[in-house]
Design a protein around this motif. Structure first.
Motif, PDB file in Angstrom:
ATOM      1  N   ARG A  64       0.832  -1.205   0.000  1.00  0.00           N
ATOM      2  CA  ARG A  64       0.000   0.000   0.000  1.00  0.00           C
ATOM      3  C   ARG A  64       0.865   1.253   0.000  1.00  0.00           C
ATOM      4  NH1 ARG A  64      -5.198   0.454   3.740  1.00  0.00           N
ATOM      5  NH2 ARG A  64      -5.540   2.665   3.830  1.00  0.00           N
ATOM      6  N   ASN A  68      -1.319   6.593   2.451  1.00  0.00           N
ATOM      7  CA  ASN A  68      -2.712   6.175   2.632  1.00  0.00           C
ATOM      8  C   ASN A  68      -2.885   5.735   4.092  1.00  0.00           C
ATOM      9  OD1 ASN A  68      -5.255   5.160   2.461  1.00  0.00           O
ATOM     10  ND2 ASN A  68      -4.845   3.758   0.769  1.00  0.00           N
ATOM     11  N   PRO A  69      -3.450   6.618   4.956  1.00  0.00           N
ATOM     12  CA  PRO A  69      -3.403   6.388   6.401  1.00  0.00           C
ATOM     13  C   PRO A  69      -4.183   5.165   6.890  1.00  0.00           C
ATOM     14  CG  PRO A  69      -4.816   8.263   5.849  1.00  0.00           C
ATOM     15  CD  PRO A  69      -4.157   7.846   4.592  1.00  0.00           C
ATOM     16  N   THR A 123      -4.065  14.433  11.403  1.00  0.00           N
ATOM     17  CA  THR A 123      -5.321  13.883  11.924  1.00  0.00           C
ATOM     18  C   THR A 123      -5.191  12.368  12.043  1.00  0.00           C
ATOM     19  OG1 THR A 123      -6.139  13.761   9.662  1.00  0.00           O
ATOM     20  CG2 THR A 123      -6.789  15.698  10.942  1.00  0.00           C
ATOM     21  N   ALA A 125      -7.561   8.593  12.271  1.00  0.00           N
ATOM     22  CA  ALA A 125      -8.846   7.901  12.133  1.00  0.00           C
ATOM     23  C   ALA A 125      -8.972   6.898  13.279  1.00  0.00           C
ATOM     24  CB  ALA A 125      -8.885   7.170  10.789  1.00  0.00           C
ATOM     25  N   PRO A 148      -5.667  -1.567   8.508  1.00  0.00           N
ATOM     26  CA  PRO A 148      -6.431  -1.407   7.266  1.00  0.00           C
ATOM     27  C   PRO A 148      -7.076  -2.764   6.951  1.00  0.00           C
ATOM     28  CG  PRO A 148      -4.146  -1.830   6.739  1.00  0.00           C
ATOM     29  CD  PRO A 148      -4.270  -1.928   8.244  1.00  0.00           C
ATOM     30  N   SER A 149      -7.803  -2.854   5.858  1.00  0.00           N
ATOM     31  CA  SER A 149      -8.363  -4.140   5.456  1.00  0.00           C
ATOM     32  C   SER A 149      -7.226  -5.093   5.071  1.00  0.00           C
ATOM     33  CB  SER A 149      -9.330  -3.936   4.303  1.00  0.00           C
ATOM     34  OG  SER A 149      -8.731  -3.141   3.306  1.00  0.00           O
ATOM     35  N   ILE A 189     -16.636   6.486   7.271  1.00  0.00           N
ATOM     36  CA  ILE A 189     -15.637   7.419   7.821  1.00  0.00           C
ATOM     37  C   ILE A 189     -16.247   8.809   7.877  1.00  0.00           C
ATOM     38  CG2 ILE A 189     -13.363   8.479   7.536  1.00  0.00           C
ATOM     39  CD1 ILE A 189     -12.431   6.030   6.059  1.00  0.00           C
ATOM     40  N   ARG A 201     -16.277   8.441   3.528  1.00  0.00           N
ATOM     41  CA  ARG A 201     -16.504   7.131   2.905  1.00  0.00           C
ATOM     42  C   ARG A 201     -17.837   6.612   3.437  1.00  0.00           C
ATOM     43  NH1 ARG A 201     -12.217   2.370   4.047  1.00  0.00           N
ATOM     44  NH2 ARG A 201     -13.201   2.348   6.098  1.00  0.00           N
ATOM     45  N   ALA A 234     -10.481  11.571   2.023  1.00  0.00           N
ATOM     46  CA  ALA A 234      -9.899  10.327   2.553  1.00  0.00           C
ATOM     47  C   ALA A 234      -8.924   9.818   1.501  1.00  0.00           C
ATOM     48  CB  ALA A 234     -10.976   9.291   2.814  1.00  0.00           C
ATOM     49  N   PRO A 235      -7.619   9.850   1.821  1.00  0.00           N
ATOM     50  CA  PRO A 235      -6.629   9.534   0.790  1.00  0.00           C
ATOM     51  C   PRO A 235      -6.881   8.190   0.111  1.00  0.00           C
ATOM     52  CG  PRO A 235      -5.565  10.414   2.743  1.00  0.00           C
ATOM     53  CD  PRO A 235      -7.011  10.234   3.098  1.00  0.00           C
ATOM     54  N   GLY A 236      -7.417   7.211   0.857  1.00  0.00           N
ATOM     55  CA  GLY A 236      -7.628   5.878   0.279  1.00  0.00           C
ATOM     56  C   GLY A 236      -8.620   5.884  -0.861  1.00  0.00           C
TER      57      GLY A 236
HETATM   58  P1  AMP Z   1      -8.928   0.705   5.096  1.00  0.00           P
HETATM   59  O1  AMP Z   1      -8.718   0.422   6.535  1.00  0.00           O
HETATM   60  O2  AMP Z   1      -8.139  -0.160   4.179  1.00  0.00           O
HETATM   61  O3  AMP Z   1     -10.372   0.687   4.761  1.00  0.00           O
HETATM   62  O4  AMP Z   1      -8.364   2.174   4.879  1.00  0.00           O
HETATM   63  C1  AMP Z   1      -8.552   3.189   5.800  1.00  0.00           C
HETATM   64  C2  AMP Z   1      -8.946   4.426   5.074  1.00  0.00           C
HETATM   65  O5  AMP Z   1      -9.294   5.420   6.026  1.00  0.00           O
HETATM   66  C3  AMP Z   1      -7.823   5.076   4.281  1.00  0.00           C
HETATM   67  O6  AMP Z   1      -7.729   4.540   2.991  1.00  0.00           O
HETATM   68  C4  AMP Z   1      -8.189   6.535   4.258  1.00  0.00           C
HETATM   69  O7  AMP Z   1      -8.958   6.820   3.102  1.00  0.00           O
HETATM   70  C5  AMP Z   1      -9.049   6.703   5.498  1.00  0.00           C
HETATM   71  N1  AMP Z   1      -8.345   7.489   6.520  1.00  0.00           N
HETATM   72  C6  AMP Z   1      -7.575   7.005   7.506  1.00  0.00           C
HETATM   73  N2  AMP Z   1      -7.049   8.012   8.244  1.00  0.00           N
HETATM   74  C7  AMP Z   1      -7.510   9.168   7.713  1.00  0.00           C
HETATM   75  C8  AMP Z   1      -7.317  10.537   8.018  1.00  0.00           C
HETATM   76  N3  AMP Z   1      -6.556  10.940   9.038  1.00  0.00           N
HETATM   77  N4  AMP Z   1      -7.952  11.451   7.237  1.00  0.00           N
HETATM   78  C9  AMP Z   1      -8.729  11.069   6.212  1.00  0.00           C
HETATM   79  N5  AMP Z   1      -8.943   9.767   5.871  1.00  0.00           N
HETATM   80  C10 AMP Z   1      -8.345   8.828   6.607  1.00  0.00           C
END
Ligand code: AMP
Ligand code: MG
Length: 353
Positions: A64, A68-69, A123, A125, A148-149, A189, A201, A234-236
């Motif tokens: 990854r 991508n946080p 920031t 999550a 993450p997933s 999210i 999201r 959300a960068p992801g």
């Molecule tokens: P996943 O756990 O694979 O579903 O990915 C977690 C997702 O949470 C990331 O891809 C980001 O898009 C989103 N995310 C996590 N931390 C932040 C943050 N500080 N600001 C914005 N989005 C976040």
């Protein structure tokens, strides 16, 4: 990537979420290792959220991009204030209403959280999952799991342990097989750092549910409009995501026209010697002819559709389907999250009839 570690699979169910093996699994995370585990949304790939080396390992295991946080998972509400600068009133209200559960909140991070975990952002999550096995693992590991997933980057999130093993064998120290996952789509999210709360999201906790607690909630415009030129917050959401290997196309319109169009497109693809597949709601399954026809559930039961979606995308890969056509679903309530993931999986290829 070659096999780096020996991956152990341990079966732990929600019925008995804290067997003797749990302490050892918590130790793996405390020592900087990785453990994949079930949550109510999808399987997660967990490491110590406060250890920058663990976060780096998570990025490497998934392939990854490191901007991508990760989401930090807690199992005790008292741990939230330690991760953030302050807990706003809105976060307290949401925690009261939806935690433990499939809701992730974005807040300003404290110094305790390394930027390796937040993809360089100021920031963080945070989520408190409701799955009992996830909660026990978090407690056994010291309280903060970045997860993450548990899929390779770009692939559909895993909703069965066999798909975690397929992607993560040799990349993680252990996988907890907790059986089926109840929800099947990643958490909602919501960003609480702006003037108004904003959904970054969509997920199981819908906009209506959030608004019943907070009043007006905005939605990141890039979710609603694929042609939107702004960067998703959300960068992801920037990356191609949730995608099967075959080319997926969504067909939307009245049922009869959708069936006719999908059958015609299947014939065209078959003529190109492609293996064909259809994702159909149960009422329409008998009307399709393709190499593979998968039932995603009843279209009036979005919970069922959500829970089957990623499994079906993976099964299409298992069966080497090259041209996949899917019906479209209502965007009401949970439907917004379903269509968001389906459209992303299709790279926004859609035929309207
Ligand atoms: P996943 O756990 O694979 O579903 O990915 C977690 C997702 O949470 C990331 O891809 C980001 O898009 C989103 N995310 C996590 N931390 C932040 C943050 N500080 N600001 C914005 N989005 C976040
Ligand atoms: Mg993911």
């Amino acid at each position: 990537m070659n096999k780096q570690v020996n991956t152990t699979v341990v079966r732990i169910s929600e019925g008995n979420p804290n067997p003797p093996e749990m302490a050892g699994l918590g130790e793996i995370i405390k020592k900087g290792g990785l453990v994949a585990f079930p949550t109510e949304t999808v399987y997660g790939l967990g490491g110590d959220a406060l250890n920058p080396e663990s976060s780096k390992k998570i990025y490497a295991a998934k392939g990854r991009p490191s901007d991508n946080p990760l989401i930090v998972h807690i199992a005790d509400l008292n741990d939230l204030p330690k991760l953030v600068v302050s807990v706003p009133e809105r976060a307290k209200k949401l925690a009261d209403a939806f935690w433990p559960g499939p809701l992730t909140m974005i807040l300003n991070k404290s110094d305790l959280v390394p930027t390796e975990t937040t993809g360089g952002l100021s920031t963080v999550a945070v989520r408190f999952p409701s799955h009992k096995v996830a909660q026990e693992l978090i407690k056994a590991s010291g309280g903060y799991i970045a997860a993450p997933s548990a899929n390779l980057s770009g692939k559909p999130s895993p909703t069965l342990a066999k798909y975690v093993l397929e992607d993560m064998d040799g990349r993680v120290d252990a996988i907890i097989d907790g059986g089926d996952i109840p929800i099947g789509l990643e958490s909602t999210i919501v960003d609480l750092t702006g003037e108004k709360p904003m959904i970054l999201r969509p997920g199981y906790i819908t906009k209506e549910m959030l608004e019943s607690v907070l009043g007006e909630v905005l939605t990141d415009p890039t979710i609603l409009d694929a042609s939107c030129k702004e960067r998703p917050k959300a960068p992801g959401m920037r990356y191609r995501h949730y995608a099967p290997k075959g080319e997926l196309t969504i067909v939307e319109g009245p049922a009869d026209a959708v069936i006719e169009t999908i059958n015609r497109e299947v014939l065209i693809s078959a003529g190109e010697r492609k293996k064909t597949g259809v994702i159909a709601s149960d009422e329409n399954v008998p009307y399709y002819s393709a190499d593979v026809v998968k039932c995603i559930g009843n279209r009036n039961n979005p919970e069922e559709v959500a829970a089957s979606l990623y499994r079906i995308l993976r099964e299409m890969d298992d069966e080497n389907v090259e041209a996949i056509f899917s019906e479209s679903f209502s965007e009401e309530g949970l439907g917004e999250a379903i269509m968001n993931r389906l459209l992303k999986a299709a790279g926004h290829r859609k035929i309207t009839v």
